[in-house]
Design a protein around this motif. Sequence first.
Motif, PDB file in Angstrom:
ATOM      1  N   TYR A  27      16.290   5.910  23.449  1.00 51.98           N
ATOM      2  CA  TYR A  27      15.023   5.283  24.339  1.00 51.98           C
ATOM      3  C   TYR A  27      15.103   5.878  25.504  1.00 51.98           C
ATOM      4  CZ  TYR A  27      13.946   2.098  20.565  1.00 51.98           C
ATOM      5  OH  TYR A  27      13.671   1.361  19.349  1.00 51.98           O
ATOM      6  N   ASP A  28      16.147   6.316  26.218  1.00 48.06           N
ATOM      7  CA  ASP A  28      16.343   6.855  27.315  1.00 48.06           C
ATOM      8  C   ASP A  28      16.179   8.477  27.428  1.00 48.06           C
ATOM      9  OD1 ASP A  28      18.630   7.550  26.031  1.00 48.06           O
ATOM     10  OD2 ASP A  28      19.979   6.417  27.331  1.00 48.06           O
ATOM     11  N   ASN A  29      15.574   8.893  26.468  1.00 50.93           N
ATOM     12  CA  ASN A  29      15.367  10.492  26.115  1.00 50.93           C
ATOM     13  C   ASN A  29      16.760  11.308  26.427  1.00 50.93           C
ATOM     14  OD1 ASN A  29      12.586  10.503  26.488  1.00 50.93           O
ATOM     15  ND2 ASN A  29      12.652  10.009  28.397  1.00 50.93           N
ATOM     16  N   LEU A  30      17.915  10.578  25.773  1.00 50.83           N
ATOM     17  CA  LEU A  30      19.125  11.476  25.702  1.00 50.83           C
ATOM     18  C   LEU A  30      19.273  11.424  24.323  1.00 50.83           C
ATOM     19  CD1 LEU A  30      21.234   9.906  28.484  1.00 50.83           C
ATOM     20  CD2 LEU A  30      20.004  12.024  28.464  1.00 50.83           C
ATOM     21  N   ILE A  31      20.287  12.316  23.765  1.00 51.24           N
ATOM     22  CA  ILE A  31      20.500  12.605  22.404  1.00 51.24           C
ATOM     23  C   ILE A  31      22.149  11.962  21.925  1.00 51.24           C
ATOM     24  CG2 ILE A  31      20.906  14.232  20.476  1.00 51.24           C
ATOM     25  CD1 ILE A  31      18.115  14.444  21.771  1.00 51.24           C
ATOM     26  N   TYR A  32      21.735  10.861  21.123  1.00 50.98           N
ATOM     27  CA  TYR A  32      23.013  10.058  20.659  1.00 50.98           C
ATOM     28  C   TYR A  32      23.498  10.670  19.400  1.00 50.98           C
ATOM     29  CZ  TYR A  32      21.871   6.673  24.254  1.00 50.98           C
ATOM     30  OH  TYR A  32      21.873   5.845  25.369  1.00 50.98           O
ATOM     31  N   GLY A  33      24.919  10.354  19.420  1.00 51.19           N
ATOM     32  CA  GLY A  33      25.426  10.906  17.969  1.00 51.19           C
ATOM     33  C   GLY A  33      26.885  10.267  17.883  1.00 51.19           C
ATOM     34  N   THR A  34      27.489  10.689  16.682  1.00 50.38           N
ATOM     35  CA  THR A  34      28.826  10.111  16.260  1.00 50.38           C
ATOM     36  C   THR A  34      29.731  11.131  16.025  1.00 50.38           C
ATOM     37  OG1 THR A  34      28.551   9.680  14.097  1.00 50.38           O
ATOM     38  CG2 THR A  34      27.979   7.753  15.356  1.00 50.38           C
ATOM     39  N   VAL A  35      31.173  11.086  16.166  1.00 53.66           N
ATOM     40  CA  VAL A  35      32.072  11.838  15.625  1.00 53.66           C
ATOM     41  C   VAL A  35      33.099  11.293  15.167  1.00 53.66           C
ATOM     42  CG1 VAL A  35      32.982  11.988  18.115  1.00 53.66           C
ATOM     43  CG2 VAL A  35      33.317  14.102  16.529  1.00 53.66           C
ATOM     44  N   GLY A  36      33.709  11.979  14.079  1.00 53.25           N
ATOM     45  CA  GLY A  36      35.099  11.327  13.667  1.00 53.25           C
ATOM     46  C   GLY A  36      36.163  11.793  14.178  1.00 53.25           C
ATOM     47  N   TYR A  37      37.272  11.710  13.711  1.00 51.70           N
ATOM     48  CA  TYR A  37      38.643  12.081  14.270  1.00 51.70           C
ATOM     49  C   TYR A  37      38.981  13.556  14.578  1.00 51.70           C
ATOM     50  CZ  TYR A  37      40.057  12.750   9.276  1.00 51.70           C
ATOM     51  OH  TYR A  37      39.997  13.328   8.223  1.00 51.70           O
ATOM     52  N   SER A  38      37.952  14.356  14.316  1.00 43.66           N
ATOM     53  CA  SER A  38      37.843  15.955  14.629  1.00 43.66           C
ATOM     54  C   SER A  38      37.543  15.991  16.420  1.00 43.66           C
ATOM     55  CB  SER A  38      37.008  16.720  13.924  1.00 43.66           C
ATOM     56  OG  SER A  38      37.260  17.005  12.647  1.00 43.66           O
ATOM     57  N   GLY A  39      36.719  14.993  16.709  1.00 47.49           N
ATOM     58  CA  GLY A  39      36.634  14.953  18.214  1.00 47.49           C
ATOM     59  C   GLY A  39      35.976  15.944  18.776  1.00 47.49           C
ATOM     60  N   TYR A  40      36.077  15.614  20.282  1.00 50.43           N
ATOM     61  CA  TYR A  40      35.652  16.917  21.076  1.00 50.43           C
ATOM     62  C   TYR A  40      36.487  17.198  22.458  1.00 50.43           C
ATOM     63  CZ  TYR A  40      32.464  19.382  24.108  1.00 50.43           C
ATOM     64  OH  TYR A  40      32.002  20.322  25.119  1.00 50.43           O
ATOM     65  N   ARG A  41      36.488  18.427  22.613  1.00 48.29           N
ATOM     66  CA  ARG A  41      37.283  19.109  23.685  1.00 48.29           C
ATOM     67  C   ARG A  41      36.745  20.422  24.163  1.00 48.29           C
ATOM     68  NH1 ARG A  41      43.888  20.412  23.630  1.00 48.29           N
ATOM     69  NH2 ARG A  41      44.037  20.673  25.857  1.00 48.29           N
ATOM     70  N   GLY A  42      36.016  20.448  25.278  1.00 51.87           N
ATOM     71  CA  GLY A  42      35.495  21.665  25.736  1.00 51.87           C
ATOM     72  C   GLY A  42      34.810  21.435  26.885  1.00 51.87           C
ATOM     73  N   LYS A  43      34.255  22.470  27.370  1.00 52.83           N
ATOM     74  CA  LYS A  43      33.521  22.438  28.982  1.00 52.83           C
ATOM     75  C   LYS A  43      31.890  22.133  28.562  1.00 52.83           C
ATOM     76  CE  LYS A  43      36.640  25.712  31.135  1.00 52.83           C
ATOM     77  NZ  LYS A  43      36.822  27.103  31.888  1.00 52.83           N
TER      78      LYS A  43
END
Length: 205
Positions: free
Chosen positions: A68-84
């Motif tokens: 509703y705030d014009n942002l994109i939402y999502g989920t991630v499992g234990y693979s996770g995120y690490r980056g710039k």
Amino acid sequence: KFAVFADKLNIPTGLVLARGGVIVSQPPRFLFLKDTDGDDKADTREDILTGWGIGDTHAQAAQLHYGYDNLIYGTVGYSGYRGKVKGGGEARFGQGMYRLKSDGTELEFLHQFTNNTWGFGYNAAGDLFGGTANNAPSFYCGLPATIVPQGLKVMTAKKINLVDKAHAITPNYRQVDVLGGYTAAAGHMFIDSARVKPKAKEQVT
């Protein structure tokens, strides 16, 4: 009639319409695809965010939704995120819920879950809910981690399901790792009834 909008994708796990095109989650990157000449084929293909973990395909980023705030939402499992992130700085987080700008310039981690995160949903009021594998199919997402003071540990998502059992359609069904329970709760669907305003009584003259 079928048209191939885009091909040569690597295990796409989510799609969401944005900016006149579509964002595709296909770790380790999110792509923005757009048709600019009206031939129903994506002639724009842009990496907007790279760094999503690929250690286990079923624990990757998925479940993209337009908020509703014009942002994109999502989920991630234990693979996770690490980056710039394009907007500057690095981000690193594990399993849970996140949101980002559609051009990839901002990325925020919102809620930490107890294990491999799959499910996502929201109700008409915009309240967020998530689900995980391994007997935790429903979480309520309260205050986001973005407003928690640094160094303070708080629970921003709480398991709310009272029943962990899954009732199979046949007694011959056997799930080995979580017998009789959930190991792949993949979403939420909220059903509500709109109040119907009664019609005004006709005046008789």
